[in-house]
Design a protein around this motif. Structure first.
Motif, mmCIF file in Angstrom:
data_model
loop_
_atom_site.group_PDB
_atom_site.id
_atom_site.type_symbol
_atom_site.label_atom_id
_atom_site.label_comp_id
_atom_site.label_asym_id
_atom_site.label_seq_id
_atom_site.Cartn_x
_atom_site.Cartn_y
_atom_site.Cartn_z
ATOM 1 N N SER A 119 -12.127 -34.887 -65.867
ATOM 2 C CA SER A 119 -13.001 -34.725 -64.681
ATOM 3 C C SER A 119 -14.257 -35.598 -64.744
ATOM 4 C CB SER A 119 -13.597 -33.093 -64.560
ATOM 5 O OG SER A 119 -14.434 -33.183 -63.382
ATOM 6 N N ARG A 143 -13.329 -39.237 -64.253
ATOM 7 C CA ARG A 143 -12.975 -39.218 -62.648
ATOM 8 C C ARG A 143 -14.228 -39.266 -61.926
ATOM 9 N NH1 ARG A 143 -9.919 -34.486 -59.153
ATOM 10 N NH2 ARG A 143 -9.788 -35.521 -57.246
ATOM 11 N N SER A 144 -15.238 -38.536 -62.161
ATOM 12 C CA SER A 144 -16.507 -38.504 -61.528
ATOM 13 C C SER A 144 -17.177 -39.898 -61.767
ATOM 14 C CB SER A 144 -17.546 -37.526 -62.033
ATOM 15 O OG SER A 144 -16.729 -36.137 -61.461
ATOM 16 N N ALA A 149 -15.940 -43.030 -62.553
ATOM 17 C CA ALA A 149 -15.289 -44.148 -61.826
ATOM 18 C C ALA A 149 -15.828 -43.890 -60.268
ATOM 19 C CB ALA A 149 -13.582 -43.738 -62.078
ATOM 20 N N ALA A 150 -15.720 -42.630 -59.907
ATOM 21 C CA ALA A 150 -16.346 -42.492 -58.373
ATOM 22 C C ALA A 150 -17.746 -42.837 -58.186
ATOM 23 C CB ALA A 150 -16.065 -41.157 -57.903
ATOM 24 N N ALA A 170 -21.416 -34.831 -63.004
ATOM 25 C CA ALA A 170 -21.371 -35.172 -61.909
ATOM 26 C C ALA A 170 -22.719 -35.237 -61.248
ATOM 27 C CB ALA A 170 -20.321 -34.403 -60.932
ATOM 28 N N HIS A 227 -19.292 -42.778 -52.610
ATOM 29 C CA HIS A 227 -18.582 -43.130 -53.961
ATOM 30 C C HIS A 227 -18.826 -44.624 -53.930
ATOM 31 C CE1 HIS A 227 -15.359 -39.662 -54.119
ATOM 32 N NE2 HIS A 227 -16.381 -39.424 -54.130
ATOM 33 N N LEU A 228 -19.402 -45.060 -55.077
ATOM 34 C CA LEU A 228 -19.238 -46.567 -55.503
ATOM 35 C C LEU A 228 -18.149 -47.007 -56.092
ATOM 36 C CD1 LEU A 228 -22.942 -46.547 -56.640
ATOM 37 C CD2 LEU A 228 -21.950 -46.937 -54.463
ATOM 38 N N GLY A 229 -17.101 -46.196 -56.478
ATOM 39 C CA GLY A 229 -15.966 -46.664 -57.194
ATOM 40 C C GLY A 229 -14.625 -46.420 -56.368
ATOM 41 N N ALA A 230 -13.477 -47.257 -56.990
ATOM 42 C CA ALA A 230 -12.524 -47.297 -56.015
ATOM 43 C C ALA A 230 -11.461 -45.916 -56.453
ATOM 44 C CB ALA A 230 -11.486 -48.327 -56.339
ATOM 45 N N ILE A 231 -12.163 -44.888 -56.183
ATOM 46 C CA ILE A 231 -11.388 -43.663 -56.606
ATOM 47 C C ILE A 231 -11.500 -42.870 -55.373
ATOM 48 C CG2 ILE A 231 -13.359 -42.283 -57.672
ATOM 49 C CD1 ILE A 231 -10.445 -42.093 -59.880
ATOM 50 N N SER A 269 -11.397 -39.297 -54.603
ATOM 51 C CA SER A 269 -12.050 -38.222 -54.354
ATOM 52 C C SER A 269 -12.612 -37.611 -55.760
ATOM 53 C CB SER A 269 -11.199 -36.998 -53.779
ATOM 54 O OG SER A 269 -9.949 -36.830 -54.512
ATOM 55 N N LEU A 270 -13.491 -36.607 -55.685
ATOM 56 C CA LEU A 270 -13.884 -35.847 -56.815
ATOM 57 C C LEU A 270 -13.011 -34.718 -56.862
ATOM 58 C CD1 LEU A 270 -17.657 -36.056 -56.443
ATOM 59 C CD2 LEU A 270 -16.418 -37.340 -58.158
ATOM 60 N N ASN A 271 -13.296 -34.472 -58.300
ATOM 61 C CA ASN A 271 -12.731 -32.718 -58.519
ATOM 62 C C ASN A 271 -13.678 -31.866 -57.671
ATOM 63 O OD1 ASN A 271 -13.674 -30.316 -60.122
ATOM 64 N ND2 ASN A 271 -11.567 -30.613 -60.642
ATOM 65 N N ALA A 311 -16.583 -30.626 -59.352
ATOM 66 C CA ALA A 311 -17.752 -31.736 -59.534
ATOM 67 C C ALA A 311 -18.251 -31.691 -58.331
ATOM 68 C CB ALA A 311 -16.875 -32.851 -60.243
ATOM 69 N N VAL A 326 -22.463 -31.298 -57.333
ATOM 70 C CA VAL A 326 -23.205 -32.282 -56.927
ATOM 71 C C VAL A 326 -24.026 -31.786 -55.370
ATOM 72 C CG1 VAL A 326 -23.123 -34.695 -55.668
ATOM 73 C CG2 VAL A 326 -21.672 -34.232 -57.664
#
Lengths: 264, 264
Positions: A133, A136-137, A139-140, A251, B237-241, B243-245, B248, B252
């Motif tokens: 997790s 993942r956060s 990277a996002a 996160a 988001h700033l990254g190429a993903i 969604s978040l869990n 998480a 936020v």
């Protein structure tokens, strides 16, 4: 597209796969791991490329997403293998998913000498779900590097990969890193979160790159690393609860950074 | 302090405990659940009071934290039971913890008719670890109510309780709630997070009470609930993903609310 069928548990390749699926030591030694399920396999194809090996169950041959992936593998050097459902399920930890696995080589990264861009430092984070997790956060939030101390859970286990949801392929992960040495030669502020800190994360300037340091689920960040960090900061709580889960807490930090970076 | 020892697997009380430990249906039917480990048991004593039943292993009798808890139970109506280690471990899911369990009654709450204070609405969240982490983050952010749709994982399973780290005792949890009806008669804004939304959570006024709506790990919030929400908002988001869990993402949101509430 050529598919090879393996139907015996005694097949040497199957035995090797079983070993990879069940032993984290075997995965580390081989420098290989398993990606479980359509989502991770698609993310790998999109972000990295073709895997050495693609494995599906007989039932999954009827699935259209699987067929597309098998076609793509057929046009490459990838070896594709079909297993009877029972043999496949002994390799997979996903209970109600679509039966597809990639065997991939875990990337070997040259560890950068200095911290110059935003990064995450993990000191003995234990839980695979938390680790995944966090990746993942991160990277996002546009963070591109994760550094792990010895004693942190293995970054490339199937559980961590599943929780990471493909973020592993967007980020560089360095394992067995001497965090103390890394922090000492950091060119950017290192921020450790601690429930005892006075300063709030909201009071920090996060518009420039920073390295976030998170610790073990029970013990938090080790004292000697806390002492080396540039700032100790807290996420202020309004309720009578001691602390946040480390993945939740990371996160909150990463997206406070995104908020500051995207607000003019 | 009187301790009763049970040493047979065929003891009727032991069989009942085994049933509670292994069947979520049995827990729901009995309106009882198990708290596993010193941390949860201490949190229960502190926030709620004495449990009907306290169970320890023979080995745990040597542990000083356990002794303190047993003393406290001895001064109350609580029944305390000692089990041989093997029998205890068949009841517990914690691998390297201290062997203590409380049997507690799961609270039955009168569901409030209207949403008037900050709350969390969960639409079919599946993963016990996510659910527990959401409850923990909500409690830390000072939120006091969680409403769950039918199909959300059972709030009082040992896995959810463990991830909640005692937050269950600081918050009211309502299960099998008709979220549609609840949202329709809400007195406060209901905010659904969606990766497709244009508005950022940072652009919302969160200084007043709001209800946060989160959905299933794969499918997100159901369309008909999304349509009823006051705002749909995204965590940029700033990254190429993708969604978040969900745990998480909820952290936020809750702490963006805390940030706004605690900044003048």
């Amino acid at each position: 597209m050529t598919l090879k069928t393996i139907s015996s548990r005694d097949n040497p390749l199957y035995k090797e796969l079983k070993h990879l699926a069940t032993s984290s030591q075997a995965r580390r030694k081989a420098g290989r791991t398993l990606l479980d399920g359509v989502h991770l396999c698609e993310a790998y194809l999109q972000q990295v490329g073709m895997p050495p090996l693609c494995i599906v169950s007989e039932t999954a041959l009827l699935n259209s997403e699987v067929t597309v992936i098998l076609q793509e593998c057929g046009n490459s050097e990838t070896q594709s293998i079909v297993l009877p459902d029972a043999l496949f399920h002994a390799l997979s930890q996903v209970e109600h998913g679509i039966d597809i696995l990639f065997v991939i080589d875990t990337p070997e990264q040259m560890e950068p000498q200095r911290l110059v861009q935003s990064a995450v430092l993990l000191d003995k984070v234990q839980d695979p779900g938390n680790f995944g997790s966090i990746v993942r956060s991160a990277a996002a939030a546009g963070i591109k590097q994760v550094f792990c101390s010895p004693g942190t859970t293995f970054a490339w286990s199937p559980k961590v990969l599943r929780a990471g949801m493909g973020a592993h392929f967007l980020i560089e992960i360095f394992e067995n890193v001497d965090l103390e040495a890394l922090i000492k030669r950091a060119d950017i502020p290192v921020i450790a979160t601690s429930s005892y800190a006075k300063k709030r994360i909201y009071d920090l300037d996060l518009t420039q790159p920073v390295a976030w340091l998170f610790g073990h689920e029970g013990q938090g960040v080790a004292e000697h690393l806390l002492a080396l960090s540039t700032h100790q900061a807290t996420i202020p709580h309004l309720g009578a609860i001691e602390s946040l889960n480390v993945a939740a807490s990371s996160a909150v930090c990463f997206f406070e950074q995104v908020r500051q970076q995207t607000s003019k």
